[in-house]
Motif scaffolding. Structure first.
Motif, PDB file in Angstrom:
ATOM      1  N   LEU A 143       1.537 -14.800  -3.040  1.00 34.99           N
ATOM      2  CA  LEU A 143       1.293 -13.927  -1.885  1.00 34.99           C
ATOM      3  C   LEU A 143       0.350 -12.767  -2.196  1.00 34.99           C
ATOM      4  O   LEU A 143       0.033 -11.984  -1.307  1.00 34.99           O
ATOM      5  N   ALA A 144      -0.055 -12.631  -3.452  1.00 33.27           N
ATOM      6  CA  ALA A 144      -0.893 -11.515  -3.904  1.00 33.27           C
ATOM      7  C   ALA A 144      -0.165 -10.182  -3.749  1.00 33.27           C
ATOM      8  O   ALA A 144      -0.768  -9.141  -3.473  1.00 33.27           O
ATOM      9  N   VAL A 145       1.151 -10.220  -3.930  1.00 33.95           N
ATOM     10  CA  VAL A 145       1.966  -8.998  -3.883  1.00 33.95           C
ATOM     11  C   VAL A 145       2.149  -8.500  -5.310  1.00 33.95           C
ATOM     12  O   VAL A 145       2.586  -9.244  -6.190  1.00 33.95           O
ATOM     13  N   LYS A 146       1.815  -7.250  -5.512  1.00 35.54           N
ATOM     14  CA  LYS A 146       2.011  -6.620  -6.823  1.00 35.54           C
ATOM     15  C   LYS A 146       3.288  -5.786  -6.755  1.00 35.54           C
ATOM     16  O   LYS A 146       3.534  -5.087  -5.768  1.00 35.54           O
ATOM     17  N   TYR A 147       4.085  -5.859  -7.801  1.00 36.17           N
ATOM     18  CA  TYR A 147       5.272  -4.998  -7.865  1.00 36.17           C
ATOM     19  C   TYR A 147       5.571  -4.668  -9.324  1.00 36.17           C
ATOM     20  O   TYR A 147       5.206  -5.419 -10.232  1.00 36.17           O
ATOM     21  N   LYS A 148       6.216  -3.531  -9.510  1.00 37.64           N
ATOM     22  CA  LYS A 148       6.528  -3.074 -10.865  1.00 37.64           C
ATOM     23  C   LYS A 148       7.766  -2.201 -10.798  1.00 37.64           C
ATOM     24  O   LYS A 148       7.888  -1.327  -9.931  1.00 37.64           O
ATOM     25  N   LYS A 149       8.683  -2.444 -11.727  1.00 36.63           N
ATOM     26  CA  LYS A 149       9.897  -1.624 -11.802  1.00 36.63           C
ATOM     27  C   LYS A 149       9.505  -0.264 -12.372  1.00 36.63           C
ATOM     28  O   LYS A 149       8.905  -0.181 -13.440  1.00 36.63           O
ATOM     29  N   ILE A 150       9.835   0.807 -11.652  1.00 33.50           N
ATOM     30  CA  ILE A 150       9.471   2.147 -12.122  1.00 33.50           C
ATOM     31  C   ILE A 150      10.689   2.973 -12.515  1.00 33.50           C
ATOM     32  O   ILE A 150      10.550   4.019 -13.138  1.00 33.50           O
ATOM     33  N   SER A 151      11.882   2.504 -12.182  1.00 29.12           N
ATOM     34  CA  SER A 151      13.134   3.115 -12.621  1.00 29.12           C
ATOM     35  C   SER A 151      14.222   2.068 -12.423  1.00 29.12           C
ATOM     36  O   SER A 151      13.961   1.018 -11.827  1.00 29.12           O
ATOM     37  N   PRO A 152      15.440   2.334 -12.883  1.00 29.07           N
ATOM     38  CA  PRO A 152      16.481   1.309 -12.729  1.00 29.07           C
ATOM     39  C   PRO A 152      16.686   0.828 -11.282  1.00 29.07           C
ATOM     40  O   PRO A 152      17.058  -0.315 -11.051  1.00 29.07           O
ATOM     41  N   LEU A 153      16.440   1.673 -10.300  1.00 26.06           N
ATOM     42  CA  LEU A 153      16.667   1.287  -8.909  1.00 26.06           C
ATOM     43  C   LEU A 153      15.411   1.248  -8.057  1.00 26.06           C
ATOM     44  O   LEU A 153      15.483   0.944  -6.863  1.00 26.06           O
ATOM     45  N   ASP A 154      14.256   1.556  -8.625  1.00 27.46           N
ATOM     46  CA  ASP A 154      13.040   1.640  -7.825  1.00 27.46           C
ATOM     47  C   ASP A 154      11.921   0.739  -8.332  1.00 27.46           C
ATOM     48  O   ASP A 154      11.748   0.555  -9.540  1.00 27.46           O
ATOM     49  N   PHE A 155      11.171   0.231  -7.357  1.00 28.12           N
ATOM     50  CA  PHE A 155       9.992  -0.582  -7.627  1.00 28.12           C
ATOM     51  C   PHE A 155       8.818   0.010  -6.866  1.00 28.12           C
ATOM     52  O   PHE A 155       8.982   0.521  -5.759  1.00 28.12           O
ATOM     53  N   SER A 156       7.661  -0.093  -7.454  1.00 27.24           N
ATOM     54  CA  SER A 156       6.423   0.162  -6.741  1.00 27.24           C
ATOM     55  C   SER A 156       5.934  -1.223  -6.311  1.00 27.24           C
ATOM     56  O   SER A 156       5.973  -2.158  -7.108  1.00 27.24           O
ATOM     57  N   HIS A 157       5.493  -1.368  -5.049  1.00 23.22           N
ATOM     58  CA  HIS A 157       5.097  -2.716  -4.603  1.00 23.22           C
ATOM     59  C   HIS A 157       4.088  -2.676  -3.458  1.00 23.22           C
ATOM     60  O   HIS A 157       3.978  -1.683  -2.742  1.00 23.22           O
ATOM     61  N   SER A 158       3.383  -3.794  -3.309  1.00 24.13           N
ATOM     62  CA  SER A 158       2.436  -3.966  -2.201  1.00 24.13           C
ATOM     63  C   SER A 158       3.207  -4.093  -0.892  1.00 24.13           C
ATOM     64  O   SER A 158       4.355  -4.541  -0.877  1.00 24.13           O
ATOM     65  N   ASN A 159       2.541  -3.733   0.188  1.00 22.74           N
ATOM     66  CA  ASN A 159       3.145  -3.834   1.521  1.00 22.74           C
ATOM     67  C   ASN A 159       2.349  -4.841   2.336  1.00 22.74           C
ATOM     68  O   ASN A 159       1.445  -4.481   3.079  1.00 22.74           O
ATOM     69  N   ILE A 160       2.695  -6.117   2.149  1.00 25.70           N
ATOM     70  CA  ILE A 160       1.940  -7.210   2.772  1.00 25.70           C
ATOM     71  C   ILE A 160       2.894  -8.131   3.521  1.00 25.70           C
ATOM     72  O   ILE A 160       3.899  -8.577   2.967  1.00 25.70           O
ATOM     73  N   ILE A 161       2.553  -8.406   4.775  1.00 22.81           N
ATOM     74  CA  ILE A 161       3.256  -9.419   5.557  1.00 22.81           C
ATOM     75  C   ILE A 161       2.316 -10.617   5.646  1.00 22.81           C
ATOM     76  O   ILE A 161       1.163 -10.475   6.042  1.00 22.81           O
TER      77      ILE A 161
END
Length: 194
Positions: A143-161
């Motif tokens: 899907l070309a979605v990028k995501y990365k865990k930035i803390s135990p409960l948080d992710f940075s991620h793309s916003n793509i539908i």
């Protein structure tokens, strides 16, 4: 007499042709561009095991989220619900709205079911998926979605539908939060009508 022979010949050919057609198998091949080539197994919010190809035959609208998200995901969920609300009711039977968790450790089927209920996404056309870290990464890459865990409960991620046709081929992507979704809705309706 010649007319009877000609009619008999034409009738025979038509009948023979019809029988030949019936014996030929339907085309079940999946194109190289289809997400249905992914063979990974997923759990739904109802704890059923599915593969992505199980969604074949309907237009699919997909997004990647995680339930503990407090920033982008609530907006993505609202965007998905807004898209659904603008689709003619008679077309919903030909649609899958699929939300894939990028946090499979936390987002169990039970948690996804509660999330679906809390967000009024319990109709049959809504599906939430939990995979494994590997299957989620593979799906995100498609899907070309990028995501990365930035803390135990948080992710940075793309916003793509993403919108896929009935054969699982990507036909449209909407990027951003709270954006004008007219093009996305038009593309979904157009594809459902094909």
């Amino acid at each position: 007499m010649k007319t009877k022979i000609i009619l008999f010949t034409i009738t025979s050919l038509l009948l023979f042709g019809c029988k030949q057609e019936e014996k030929e198998p339907k085309n079940t091949a999946i194109s190289e561009e289809s997400i249905f080539n992914l063979s990974s197994k997923w759990k739904t919010q109802d704890d059923k095991t599915v593969e992505i190809k199980d969604f074949r035959g309907k237009v699919s609208v997909m997004v990647m989220i995680y339930t503990a998200c407090k920033a982008a995901c609530p907006r993505l969920v609202a965007d998905m619900r807004d898209i659904e609300s603008k689709i003619p009711k008679e077309d919903l039977k030909d649609l899958n709205f699929i939300l894939v968790s990028i946090d499979p450790k936390t987002d169990t089927p039970e948690r996804l079911k509660v999330f679906a209920k809390d967000n009024f996404m319990e109709d049959e056309h809504w599906t939430f998926l939990q995979g494994t870290p590997t299957t989620v990464q593979e799906f995100a890459n498609v899907l070309a979605v990028k995501y990365k865990k930035i803390s135990p409960l948080d992710f940075s991620h793309s916003n793509i539908i993403s919108v896929f046709n009935r054969e699982g081929e990507l036909i449209h992507q909407q990027e951003g939060l709270g954006v004008n979704n007219t093009e996305t809705i038009d593309k979904i309706i157009e594809t459902v009508k094909k």
